[in-house]
Design a protein around this motif. Structure first.
Motif, PDB file in Angstrom:
ATOM      1  N   PHE A  18       0.864  -1.171   0.000  1.00  0.00           N
ATOM      2  CA  PHE A  18       0.000   0.000   0.000  1.00  0.00           C
ATOM      3  C   PHE A  18       0.902   1.223   0.000  1.00  0.00           C
ATOM      4  O   PHE A  18       1.841   1.301   0.801  1.00  0.00           O
ATOM      5  CB  PHE A  18      -0.898   0.033   1.242  1.00  0.00           C
ATOM      6  CG  PHE A  18      -1.734  -1.204   1.433  1.00  0.00           C
ATOM      7  CD1 PHE A  18      -2.746  -1.511   0.548  1.00  0.00           C
ATOM      8  CD2 PHE A  18      -1.509  -2.042   2.513  1.00  0.00           C
ATOM      9  CE1 PHE A  18      -3.524  -2.643   0.723  1.00  0.00           C
ATOM     10  CE2 PHE A  18      -2.284  -3.179   2.704  1.00  0.00           C
ATOM     11  CZ  PHE A  18      -3.287  -3.485   1.806  1.00  0.00           C
TER      12      PHE A  18
ATOM     13  N   HIS B 198      -3.773   2.032   6.212  1.00  0.00           N
ATOM     14  CA  HIS B 198      -3.639   1.420   4.895  1.00  0.00           C
ATOM     15  C   HIS B 198      -4.557   0.210   4.737  1.00  0.00           C
ATOM     16  O   HIS B 198      -5.238   0.059   3.709  1.00  0.00           O
ATOM     17  CB  HIS B 198      -2.184   1.004   4.669  1.00  0.00           C
ATOM     18  CG  HIS B 198      -1.345   2.091   4.065  1.00  0.00           C
ATOM     19  ND1 HIS B 198       0.029   2.072   4.092  1.00  0.00           N
ATOM     20  CD2 HIS B 198      -1.688   3.239   3.412  1.00  0.00           C
ATOM     21  CE1 HIS B 198       0.497   3.144   3.480  1.00  0.00           C
ATOM     22  NE2 HIS B 198      -0.523   3.873   3.064  1.00  0.00           N
TER      23      HIS B 198
ATOM     24  N   HIS C 296      -8.239   1.358   4.633  1.00  0.00           N
ATOM     25  CA  HIS C 296      -8.541   2.016   3.362  1.00  0.00           C
ATOM     26  C   HIS C 296      -8.761   1.001   2.251  1.00  0.00           C
ATOM     27  O   HIS C 296      -9.566   1.232   1.333  1.00  0.00           O
ATOM     28  CB  HIS C 296      -7.401   2.965   2.986  1.00  0.00           C
ATOM     29  CG  HIS C 296      -7.631   3.725   1.715  1.00  0.00           C
ATOM     30  ND1 HIS C 296      -8.489   4.807   1.640  1.00  0.00           N
ATOM     31  CD2 HIS C 296      -7.134   3.553   0.455  1.00  0.00           C
ATOM     32  CE1 HIS C 296      -8.504   5.267   0.407  1.00  0.00           C
ATOM     33  NE2 HIS C 296      -7.700   4.535  -0.336  1.00  0.00           N
ATOM     34  N   ASP C 297      -8.080  -0.130   2.340  1.00  0.00           N
ATOM     35  CA  ASP C 297      -8.217  -1.178   1.323  1.00  0.00           C
ATOM     36  C   ASP C 297      -9.385  -2.117   1.616  1.00  0.00           C
ATOM     37  O   ASP C 297      -9.552  -3.125   0.927  1.00  0.00           O
ATOM     38  CB  ASP C 297      -6.915  -1.978   1.238  1.00  0.00           C
ATOM     39  CG  ASP C 297      -6.832  -2.808  -0.032  1.00  0.00           C
ATOM     40  OD1 ASP C 297      -6.929  -2.224  -1.134  1.00  0.00           O
ATOM     41  OD2 ASP C 297      -6.673  -4.049   0.070  1.00  0.00           O
TER      42      ASP C 297
END
Length: 322
Positions: free
Chosen positions: A190, A246, A249-250
């Motif tokens: 990421f 990260h 967010h994914d």
């Protein structure tokens, strides 16, 4: 304002309407800076019409009533405390510990005592205070309060300078283990920049502007019922909440994360009842700093430290397996 602990009330009129609330309060109070007012607002010390207000840039409107309170002053310097530490290594220059979940790294509003810094002052004694600054002596990196695992702390200026430079140059080997919702690919990375979340200043977020470059590499270690992944994460940078931001967010927030997991994830439906309850009830982010490697600032030797998963993390893992 004669008593700094007396809340200050601002009733918005034509004179201050249209201004930012932090600027108007600083001007009205007259004895504290705008930056201090801004910090107080972000820390939750402002109310608007009886409700909490935490946006320093809010524009004032006629008739609004703002009340700014002031926290009780804390000691200028952290005080030594007798707090047990799990010490992995120690010499005259540095100390390496396995930090337990729940231990705050350094004093901050709401956590003025019982921190790692207080414990280090109690353990190291005179001479340690002031290495790198009064408020954060010896601290060259940090782990979130509820993240467990390996930390190195400098005991001398030589070690503090060398380790700080090594972290800044990304010459530190850091590996974390995390339990995340959903199934991640076998490997990946990421690279989204991280900055303050504009909607909630207590959170960080992947942003398109005004952020700091962040890179996290990951490897899938195991998976459970096609619902939860055990991943190893390696940091190429060291931003606030980097791994947590990260992965969230994914679409793979950490199990138990109180900040970035806002609803029950769909992946939870794939777990057996007992495993699902254990994962949903886990009281902290399932994140552990498992490995730390660096060059000793005085001897030049390569030091590497690994710590096993703590008991609560291990028990959760066993529930997921079962």
């Amino acid at each position: 304002m004669s008593d700094p602990l007396t809340p200050y009330t601002l009733i918005v009129d034509a004179h201050c309407s249209g201004q930012r609330v932090d600027r108007a309060l600083a001007e009205a109070i007259g004895t504290i800076s705008r930056s201090r007012v801004k910090s107080l607002i972000e820390e939750g010390h402002l109310q608007k019409n009886g409700a909490k207000a935490d946006n320093p840039s809010e524009i004032l409107r006629d008739g609004q009533v703002f009340v700014l309170s002031f926290p009780t002053p804390t000691p200028a310097r952290p005080e030594p405390e007798n707090i047990p530490l799990t010490i992995l290594y120690e010499d005259r220059d540095l100390i390496v510990i396995d930090k337990q979940a729940g231990l705050v790294t350094h004093p901050a509003p709401g956590n003025e005592r019982g921190t790692l810094v207080n414990a280090l002052l109690g353990h190291c004694g005179e001479g340690f205070e002031g290495i790198g600054g009064e408020k954060r002596p010896g601290i060259v990196h940090r782990l979130d309060k509820d993240t467990s695992g390996v930390m190195v702390i400098a005991k001398t200026s030589l070690a503090h300078n060398a380790l700080s430079e090594a972290f800044a140059a990304r010459d530190i080997d850091r590996a974390y283990q995390a339990l995340a919702w959903g199934i991640l690919p076998a490997t990946g990375e990421f690279d989204g920049s991280i900055g303050r979340d504009k909607r909630d200043r207590k959170r960080m977020a992947v942003v398109t502007s005004n952020g700091k470059v962040a890179l996290t590499r990951f490897k899938l270690l195991s998976s459970y019922h096609n619902s939860v992944s055990l991943v190893e994460c390696r940091l190429a940078t060291g931003r606030t909440h980097q791994i947590r931001v990260h992965l969230a967010h994914d679409g793979h927030p950490l199990v138990g994360d109180p900040v970035y997991l806002r609803r029950i994830p769909a992946a939870a439906r794939g777990l057996p009842t007992e495993a699902r309850e254990a994962a949903l009830d886990f009281p902290r982010q399932a994140l552990h700093a498992a490995r730390l490697g660096f060059i000793h600032p005085r001897s030049g030797k390569n030091l590497e430290f690994e710590t096993p998963l703590p008991e609560d993390f291990h028990n959760l893992q066993r529930s997921l397996i079962g």
